[in-house]
Enzyme design. Sequence first.
Site, PDB file in Angstrom:
ATOM      1  N   HIS A 313      -4.967 -27.549  -5.212  1.00  0.00           N
ATOM      2  CA  HIS A 313      -4.916 -28.520  -6.302  1.00  0.00           C
ATOM      3  C   HIS A 313      -6.323 -28.795  -6.777  1.00  0.00           C
ATOM      4  O   HIS A 313      -7.259 -28.812  -5.967  1.00  0.00           O
ATOM      5  CB  HIS A 313      -4.265 -29.830  -5.827  1.00  0.00           C
ATOM      6  N   ASP A 371       4.790 -29.171  -5.325  1.00  0.00           N
ATOM      7  CA  ASP A 371       5.738 -28.119  -5.684  1.00  0.00           C
ATOM      8  C   ASP A 371       6.152 -27.249  -4.517  1.00  0.00           C
ATOM      9  O   ASP A 371       7.065 -26.440  -4.643  1.00  0.00           O
ATOM     10  CB  ASP A 371       5.137 -27.244  -6.791  1.00  0.00           C
TER      11      ASP A 371
HETATM   12  N1  CMC Z   1      -3.642 -19.315  -3.046  1.00  0.00           N
HETATM   13  C1  CMC Z   1      -4.730 -18.621  -2.703  1.00  0.00           C
HETATM   14  N2  CMC Z   1      -5.986 -18.970  -3.008  1.00  0.00           N
HETATM   15  C2  CMC Z   1      -6.134 -20.092  -3.721  1.00  0.00           C
HETATM   16  C3  CMC Z   1      -5.034 -20.887  -4.107  1.00  0.00           C
HETATM   17  C4  CMC Z   1      -3.746 -20.456  -3.746  1.00  0.00           C
HETATM   18  N3  CMC Z   1      -2.678 -21.161  -4.095  1.00  0.00           N
HETATM   19  N4  CMC Z   1      -5.486 -21.957  -4.813  1.00  0.00           N
HETATM   20  C5  CMC Z   1      -6.821 -21.837  -4.856  1.00  0.00           C
HETATM   21  N5  CMC Z   1      -7.221 -20.719  -4.189  1.00  0.00           N
HETATM   22  C6  CMC Z   1      -8.608 -20.278  -3.971  1.00  0.00           C
HETATM   23  C7  CMC Z   1      -9.227 -19.733  -5.239  1.00  0.00           C
HETATM   24  O1  CMC Z   1      -9.012 -18.337  -5.339  1.00  0.00           O
HETATM   25  C8  CMC Z   1     -10.680 -20.081  -5.047  1.00  0.00           C
HETATM   26  O2  CMC Z   1     -11.226 -19.175  -4.111  1.00  0.00           O
HETATM   27  P1  CMC Z   1     -12.797 -18.746  -4.217  1.00  0.00           P
HETATM   28  O3  CMC Z   1     -13.586 -20.015  -4.036  1.00  0.00           O
HETATM   29  O4  CMC Z   1     -13.002 -17.769  -3.108  1.00  0.00           O
HETATM   30  O5  CMC Z   1     -12.961 -18.135  -5.581  1.00  0.00           O
HETATM   31  C9  CMC Z   1     -10.629 -21.452  -4.332  1.00  0.00           C
HETATM   32  O6  CMC Z   1      -9.362 -21.452  -3.646  1.00  0.00           O
HETATM   33  C10 CMC Z   1     -10.699 -22.640  -5.288  1.00  0.00           C
HETATM   34  O7  CMC Z   1      -9.609 -22.534  -6.234  1.00  0.00           O
HETATM   35  P2  CMC Z   1      -9.727 -22.689  -7.803  1.00  0.00           P
HETATM   36  O8  CMC Z   1      -8.776 -21.728  -8.459  1.00  0.00           O
HETATM   37  O9  CMC Z   1     -11.159 -22.649  -8.218  1.00  0.00           O
HETATM   38  O10 CMC Z   1      -9.191 -24.163  -7.978  1.00  0.00           O
HETATM   39  P3  CMC Z   1      -8.698 -24.816  -9.310  1.00  0.00           P
HETATM   40  O11 CMC Z   1      -8.921 -26.264  -9.154  1.00  0.00           O
HETATM   41  O12 CMC Z   1      -9.259 -24.151 -10.505  1.00  0.00           O
HETATM   42  O13 CMC Z   1      -7.118 -24.485  -9.293  1.00  0.00           O
HETATM   43  C11 CMC Z   1      -4.797 -24.620  -8.910  1.00  0.00           C
HETATM   44  C12 CMC Z   1      -6.154 -25.343  -8.823  1.00  0.00           C
HETATM   45  C13 CMC Z   1      -3.673 -25.623  -8.661  1.00  0.00           C
HETATM   46  C14 CMC Z   1      -4.608 -24.027 -10.322  1.00  0.00           C
HETATM   47  C15 CMC Z   1      -4.776 -23.491  -7.853  1.00  0.00           C
HETATM   48  O14 CMC Z   1      -4.941 -24.044  -6.556  1.00  0.00           O
HETATM   49  C16 CMC Z   1      -3.487 -22.665  -7.911  1.00  0.00           C
HETATM   50  O15 CMC Z   1      -3.378 -21.754  -8.724  1.00  0.00           O
HETATM   51  N6  CMC Z   1      -2.477 -22.993  -7.029  1.00  0.00           N
HETATM   52  C17 CMC Z   1      -1.209 -22.316  -7.071  1.00  0.00           C
HETATM   53  C18 CMC Z   1      -0.382 -22.877  -8.206  1.00  0.00           C
HETATM   54  C19 CMC Z   1       0.177 -24.251  -7.892  1.00  0.00           C
HETATM   55  O16 CMC Z   1       0.738 -24.486  -6.829  1.00  0.00           O
HETATM   56  N7  CMC Z   1       0.058 -25.166  -8.875  1.00  0.00           N
HETATM   57  C20 CMC Z   1       0.657 -26.500  -8.772  1.00  0.00           C
HETATM   58  C21 CMC Z   1      -0.350 -27.596  -8.840  1.00  0.00           C
HETATM   59  S1  CMC Z   1       0.412 -29.157  -8.369  1.00  0.00           S
HETATM   60  C22 CMC Z   1       1.535 -29.490  -9.621  1.00  0.00           C
HETATM   61  C23 CMC Z   1       0.884 -29.810 -10.911  1.00  0.00           C
HETATM   62  O17 CMC Z   1       0.054 -30.721 -10.947  1.00  0.00           O
HETATM   63  O18 CMC Z   1       1.235 -29.169 -11.891  1.00  0.00           O
END
Ligand code: CMC
Length: 436
Positions: A313, A371
């Site tokens: 998140h 989720d």
């Molecule tokens: N699985 C694997 N790796 C992950 C995941 C995941 N679900 N989420 C983040 N990471 C990794 C990401 O690759 C990055 O790694 P590195 O630092 O080596 O590049 C690190 O963790 C930080 O992640 P980020 O993508 O920079 O974080 P963000 O804040 O941009 O993204 C997120 C947040 C929710 C989009 C992401 O965690 C994600 O895609 N999660 C899966 C989708 C999900 O469950 N979304 C629902 C969010 S809660 C409901 C809502 O509010 O809508």
Amino acid sequence: MTPSDVKATLSFSDGSPKMDLPIYKGTVGPDVIDIRKLYAQTGKFTYDPGFLSTASCNSTITYIDGDKGELLYRGYPIEQLATQCDYLDTCYLLLNGDLPDATQRSDFHKLVINHTMVNEQMQFFLRGFRRDAHPMAVLTGLIGGLSAFYHDSTDINNPEHRHVAAIRLIAKMPTLVAMAYKYGIGQPYMYPKNDLSYSGNFLRMMFGTPCEEYVVNPVLERALDRIFILHADHEQNASTSTVRLCGSSGTNPFAAIAAGVACLWGPAHGGANEACLNMLEDIQRQGGVSKVGEFMEKVKDKNSGVKLMGFGHRVYKNYDPRAKLMQETCNEVLAELGLENDPLFKLAKELEKIALEDEYFVSRKLYPNVDFYSGIVQRAIGIPVNLFTGIFALARTVGWIAQLNEMISDPEYKIGRPRQLFVGAASRDVQPVGER
Ligand code: CMC
């Protein structure tokens, strides 16, 4: 906004004059540096794609402490609201700033219930869609379409219009979501029934038929109500920011909410519950728990493009408090339906256990989000996977409206208009076609 005694000073290595920037303190949470005069005084913009360090507004509605895993609506902890209030109490709270007393509660319930029907002509509009259309595509259209049916509540600058539009949207969303579902499966629409609770009425419109009486199961009713409470607001997430930006142009509330629905659809946001369930089903098809290790290797391999959906998140760097409550509801619903041995639930628990101990997830502070378990609950209730995000949209509608109304009532509000760092071609001349 309370000014801080501390000021930030911005200095430049090329000797340009320094600039003092005021700092404001919130009730809780990080202070903000006010950069509104930055461009006028320095000719420079700030650069923050994805809003990693930028507060786009001040707000009194929802507070999240991502490190502690805390979520408050108008100051009340989500755990207390989820266990001591219902969804309509939560709607009242988000819209009005405090929980209703007994009279306000009963008046608000009556008001919402009296707006649950939709204009009969909306059925014809719905019929224009293919029956196999994704419900989010249908809902984006239907909600945008409300502005064509309810002309007397489209002036966003009129508080009375905003109030009526808010009640209409909260009341009609369950009817529209259920209509989209019934249309997809070719069953007759069920009209709302006003002696049922908000969630009970939704269950009946989804799963009842005109052929027999529908009896609402109180465990499922409460579970759905909890799903609605947990999804009701989440401060300045992507869809809420979309609603604010869209509404900032002065467009009508229905159009602004339709924009939020469209944004919510994406798998990184509201579409994650659907993507999470699809992920669990995929692993199950390939061998279930025995394939978890292999799947986790793919998740950790950056080249695979595979993510553990329902994990991670932007704000929570600890267990999402909503995920804890959702896991509790998941246990209750599965027990009620005799599905304690549900293979997907077991699979989800195994994935969670491994992820919480794995260095990849621990070092990045990736925890289950709401989720991760909500899909399993919804599937057990009988909600089809492609409608999960529609349920999220239904629940989030009140948050979007509360945020939109807060923005419009703010005397400092302006149309949202981000700036950019331009890195494309500078001015050049069009050459005759034969010389290009
Ligand atoms: N699985 C694997 N790796 C992950 C995941 C995941 N679900 N989420 C983040 N990471 C990794 C990401 O690759 C990055 O790694 P590195 O630092 O080596 O590049 C690190 O963790 C930080 O992640 P980020 O993508 O920079 O974080 P963000 O804040 O941009 O993204 C997120 C947040 C929710 C989009 C992401 O965690 C994600 O895609 N999660 C899966 C989708 C999900 O469950 N979304 C629902 C969010 S809660 C409901 C809502 O509010 O809508």
